[in-house]
Design a protein around this motif. Structure first.
Motif, short mmCIF file in Angstrom:
data_model
loop_
_atom_site.label_atom_id
_atom_site.label_comp_id
_atom_site.label_asym_id
_atom_site.label_seq_id
_atom_site.Cartn_x
_atom_site.Cartn_y
_atom_site.Cartn_z
N PHE A 132 0.83 -1.21 0.00
CA PHE A 132 0.00 0.00 0.00
C PHE A 132 0.86 1.26 0.00
CE2 PHE A 132 -3.37 -2.75 2.23
CZ PHE A 132 -3.98 -3.05 1.01
N LEU A 133 2.01 1.21 0.68
CA LEU A 133 2.95 2.34 0.65
C LEU A 133 3.45 2.58 -0.77
CD1 LEU A 133 4.79 4.46 2.01
CD2 LEU A 133 6.45 2.62 2.40
N LEU A 134 3.80 1.50 -1.48
CA LEU A 134 4.25 1.64 -2.88
C LEU A 134 3.14 2.21 -3.75
CD1 LEU A 134 6.38 -1.55 -3.67
CD2 LEU A 134 7.15 0.80 -3.40
N ALA A 135 1.91 1.80 -3.50
CA ALA A 135 0.78 2.35 -4.26
C ALA A 135 0.67 3.86 -4.03
CB ALA A 135 -0.52 1.65 -3.87
N ALA A 136 0.82 4.29 -2.77
CA ALA A 136 0.73 5.72 -2.45
C ALA A 136 1.89 6.49 -3.09
CB ALA A 136 0.73 5.91 -0.94
N LEU A 137 3.10 5.95 -3.01
CA LEU A 137 4.26 6.62 -3.61
C LEU A 137 4.12 6.72 -5.13
CD1 LEU A 137 7.19 5.04 -1.55
CD2 LEU A 137 6.29 7.37 -1.38
N THR A 138 3.59 5.67 -5.74
CA THR A 138 3.40 5.68 -7.20
C THR A 138 2.33 6.69 -7.59
OG1 THR A 138 3.97 3.33 -7.25
CG2 THR A 138 3.00 4.25 -9.24
N ALA A 139 1.29 6.84 -6.75
CA ALA A 139 0.26 7.85 -7.01
C ALA A 139 0.85 9.25 -6.95
CB ALA A 139 -0.88 7.70 -6.00
N ALA A 140 1.72 9.49 -5.96
CA ALA A 140 2.39 10.79 -5.88
C ALA A 140 3.30 11.00 -7.09
CB ALA A 140 3.20 10.88 -4.59
N ASP A 141 3.98 9.93 -7.50
CA ASP A 141 4.85 10.01 -8.68
C ASP A 141 4.03 10.33 -9.93
OD1 ASP A 141 7.44 9.53 -10.08
OD2 ASP A 141 6.36 7.83 -10.94
N LEU A 142 2.82 9.78 -10.02
CA LEU A 142 1.94 10.04 -11.16
C LEU A 142 1.60 11.53 -11.25
CD1 LEU A 142 0.07 9.12 -13.48
CD2 LEU A 142 -1.69 8.67 -11.74
N VAL A 143 1.35 12.16 -10.10
CA VAL A 143 1.04 13.59 -10.10
C VAL A 143 2.23 14.39 -10.63
CG1 VAL A 143 0.49 15.57 -8.64
CG2 VAL A 143 -0.62 13.36 -8.21
N VAL A 144 3.42 14.07 -10.13
CA VAL A 144 4.63 14.76 -10.60
C VAL A 144 4.84 14.50 -12.09
CG1 VAL A 144 7.13 14.95 -10.33
CG2 VAL A 144 5.67 14.63 -8.32
N TYR A 145 4.61 13.26 -12.50
CA TYR A 145 4.79 12.90 -13.91
C TYR A 145 3.87 13.71 -14.82
CZ TYR A 145 4.44 10.29 -18.25
OH TYR A 145 4.40 9.95 -19.59
N VAL A 146 2.60 13.85 -14.44
CA VAL A 146 1.64 14.61 -15.25
C VAL A 146 2.11 16.05 -15.41
CG1 VAL A 146 -0.70 15.52 -15.34
CG2 VAL A 146 -0.33 13.13 -14.73
N VAL A 147 2.62 16.64 -14.33
CA VAL A 147 3.14 18.01 -14.40
C VAL A 147 4.31 18.08 -15.38
CG1 VAL A 147 4.26 19.86 -13.10
CG2 VAL A 147 2.36 18.59 -12.08
N CYS A 148 5.24 17.14 -15.27
CA CYS A 148 6.41 17.12 -16.16
C CYS A 148 5.99 16.90 -17.62
CB CYS A 148 7.39 16.03 -15.73
SG CYS A 148 8.19 16.32 -14.14
N ALA A 149 5.00 16.02 -17.83
CA ALA A 149 4.55 15.73 -19.19
C ALA A 149 3.85 16.94 -19.81
CB ALA A 149 3.61 14.52 -19.19
N LYS A 150 3.09 17.67 -19.00
CA LYS A 150 2.44 18.89 -19.49
C LYS A 150 3.48 19.93 -19.88
CE LYS A 150 -2.07 18.17 -19.06
NZ LYS A 150 -2.99 18.26 -20.22
N TRP A 151 4.55 19.98 -19.12
CA TRP A 151 5.63 20.95 -19.37
C TRP A 151 6.47 20.56 -20.59
CZ3 TRP A 151 10.90 19.60 -18.78
CH2 TRP A 151 11.81 20.66 -18.90
N TYR A 152 6.52 19.27 -20.89
CA TYR A 152 7.43 18.77 -21.94
C TYR A 152 7.05 19.32 -23.32
CZ TYR A 152 10.22 15.67 -24.80
OH TYR A 152 11.12 15.19 -25.70
N THR A 153 8.06 19.71 -24.08
CA THR A 153 7.87 20.15 -25.46
C THR A 153 8.48 19.12 -26.40
OG1 THR A 153 8.02 22.48 -24.82
CG2 THR A 153 8.32 21.97 -27.14
N TYR A 154 7.67 18.57 -27.30
CA TYR A 154 8.16 17.58 -28.25
C TYR A 154 9.20 18.19 -29.18
CZ TYR A 154 4.99 13.68 -27.22
OH TYR A 154 4.36 12.63 -26.62
#
Length: 610
Positions: free
Chosen positions: A571-593
């Motif tokens: 469950f801790l890994l699930a929570a950490l991965t959920a937090a990582d998903l939030v950071v990832y979405v921010v980085c992906a929105k920022w990314y320029t192809y």
């Protein structure tokens, strides 16, 4: 072992001499005129260094050879790696902790060698030569391991199974063993990041039909990898677990040898991209030139330098982007640059050279976000197996090896590759009214979501397993029936589905977004993500145990899982991965192809994100 390397080198040299040495006068077959020749548009060349002709090179003939090569090589690698921890305990006499540590170091070294292979490929050797050389080293290591095991290590005869331990090994035998396994690590590590990129090189990304095949290749490549490991995890794993180590290692050596021969057979049909020189010097020039011009005021009227036609030896020109403006100073043309007839590359860099550095800087945040996913992925080879060993593993009198449950992961990968390619992607493309379904970044986000579900499923299974563990309180005793190991199937299936979205998307993303001079480096990023995932997982387990094992408590992950709370770790890994998903979405929105220079027949690169 040296003889094998020399033979491999001679075989490679013969192939190159026979097929690939430049010829001054080559007549076109069928009297085809130059106007009628259909050359590829992405700049690929044939083995003689001439522009590659579409009908006579690459495409699925070369692609299938590379897929079969990958499947056989993966079979060979996992034929050693899947049971290496058992070999170390039963044959080499190591205890469980020491063996696990040795395997972790060896696995991490494999992935670190991928950076070496990528560097040599992109800078000096090219992908074909790098693949051939490192595969020859891989074969040499496997043959050496087979001979060492047969001649020195399996003493007395018949040892090495679950019941009979082998005797103490001599320093010479131990040294030969480690030389052999690290030759295997060097060969496989240097080969892996290049073979995927070399396979993608066989398809012209600027041709609509071949471009579609290029995208599909990565899915089939990952499928070939999993099918190869399936055979190792089942058939070879069974023989090795029964003590037939020499048979298993020779089977791996034979598979790797066939893979190398098939790879060399395809020599005349491959497409190539020339190595581009040391990228470190190009990066250094940009940083030094930008630092020297730190006083230059950047505005819209500042002229930026771009090399003339054919002067960018490391690939296609990259269009200028607005991010990382401080690096643009390296390409700013100043009065001093105008006076100088030939400005030093340490004073003035091209826009493409600057954008190459920007590409890498933009990739790094995305790459960092994939490391935590690899932490989830590595649980399949460690805690999932320990969890399965604590469950009911007998079905109708037949013992199910806990490690064998990974077969459900592999079958899931095969199923979801088909589902995605044939169902999900076409449906999404139709809904969005575009040629493309989900972008690579979107697929990686889906992979993270499924990984969260996998950890939740694993945690729930462990929670219910612990509730059925026999409990004794005072004079009252409750004896519950053990939970069947097949309750683990959902978590393995979910991990397999997440791989299709994350790792296949990752391969495609880094291949398409890495500059032309760093394509193999892009594939190496995928492997180093897995490597760092192993290390982070080990660190996380250590931290959790130090915090949870206090005041006489055994901690969440003790030797006896019945006394711990592995479910809380999941469950801790699930929570950490959920937090990582939030950071990832921010980085992906920022990314320029990245956008390359538009060529005839090329529509350019689209910008996108999650």
């Amino acid at each position: 072992m040296p003889i094998n390397i020399r033979l491999g080198a001679k075989l490679l040299t013969c192939c190159l001499k026979h097929y690939c040495l430049p010829q001054e006068h080559v007549k076109m077959k069928n009297s085809m005129s130059l106007e009628a020749v259909d050359y590829v548009k992405d700049g690929a060349v044939d083995c003689r260094g001439r522009p590659a002709i579409r009908q006579r090179s690459g495409t699925w003939f070369a692609g299938v050879l590379i897929l079969v090569n990958q499947g056989l090589a993966t079979l060979a690698f996992f034929g050693v790696g899947v049971n290496l921890v058992l070999f170390l305990t039963r044959v080499m006499g190591q205890d469980n902790a020491e063996a696990a540590n040795s395997v972790s170091k060896w696995t991490g070294t494999v992935y670190l060698f991928s950076l070496l292979g990528a560097f040599l490929s992109d800078s000096y050797w090219g992908r074909y030569k790098t693949c051939a050389i490192f595969q020859a080293i891989f074969v040499a290591g496997l043959i050496s391991l087979s001979l060492t095991t047969y001649i020195f290590l399996l003493k007395p005869g018949g040892c090495g199974d679950e019941e009979t331990q082998c005797g103490t090994q001599s320093a010479t035998a131990t040294g030969m063993f480690y030389v052999s396994v690290y030759l295997i690590a060097l060969g496989n590590g240097g080969y892996q990041p290049n073979i995927a990129t070399f396979g993608a090189d066989q398809f012209d990304g600027e041709d609509p039909k071949e471009g579609h095949s290029k995208v599909a290749f990565f899915s089939y490549f990952y499928l070939a990898l999993n099918l190869g490991s399936l055979f190792s995890n089942t058939i070879l794993g069974y023989f090795e677990d029964d003590g037939m180590w020499t048979l298993g290692f020779w089977a791996s050596a034979g598979s790797a040898s066939v893979a190398l021969v098939l790879f060399l057979v395809g020599t005349p049909s491959y497409r190539h991209f020339k190595p581009t020189g040391n990228p470190l010097s190009r990066f250094g020039q940009v940083l030094v030139a930008a630092a020297r011009k730190w006083k230059v005021r950047m505005s819209s009227d500042v002229e930026l330098y771009e090399a003339g036609e054919g002067k960018n030896s490391w690939g296609r020109k990259i269009l200028h982007t607005e991010g990382f403006k401080f690096l643009d100073r390296a390409a700013a043309i100043t009065a001093t640059d105008r006076v100088s007839a030939a400005a030093s590359p340490w004073d003035l860099c091209s826009v493409t050279q600057v954008e190459e550095v920007k590409c890498v800087l933009r990739l790094l945040p995305i790459w960092l976000c994939t490391i935590l996913y690899s932490v989830v992925f590595t649980q399949m080879a460690s805690l999932f197996v320990e969890q399965g060993a604590a469950m009911e593993t007998s079905v109708a009198g037949f013992h199910i090896p806990p490690a064998g449950m990974s077969s459900f992961d592999i079958l899931s990968v095969a199923l979801f590759i088909f589902v995605y390619r044939r169902i999900i992607d076409p449906v999404v493309a139709r809904v969005r009214k575009s040629k493309q379904g989900l972008t690579e970044l979107q697929r990686m986000a889906v992979g993270l979501v499924i990984a969260i579900l996998a950890m939740v499923a694993a945690g729930l299974v462990e929670f219910w397993r612990l509730r059925r563990v026999p409990v004794t309180t005072g004079t009252t005793s409750y004896s519950g029936s053990s939970l069947s190991i097949f309750w683990q199937v959902p978590q393995y299936v979910l991990i397999g589905a997440s791989e299709v979205f994350m790792y296949v998307g990752q391969l495609e993303f880094f291949n398409s977004q890495a500059p032309d001079g760093l394509k193999s480096f892009g594939s190496a990023l995928c492997m180093t993500s897995i490597s760092l995932g192993n290390y982070v997982s080990s660190l996380l387990v250590t931290i959790v145990m130090r915090i949870s094992a206090r005041d006489g408590m055994p901690g969440w992950i003790p030797g006896n899982l019945n006394k711990g709370h592995l479910d809380r770790f999941y469950f801790l890994l699930a929570a950490l991965t959920a937090a990582d998903l939030v950071v990832y979405v921010v980085c992906a929105k920022w990314y320029t192809y990245v956008s390359f220079e538009v060529r005839k027949g090329d529509g350019g690169e689209e910008e996108g994100g999650v």
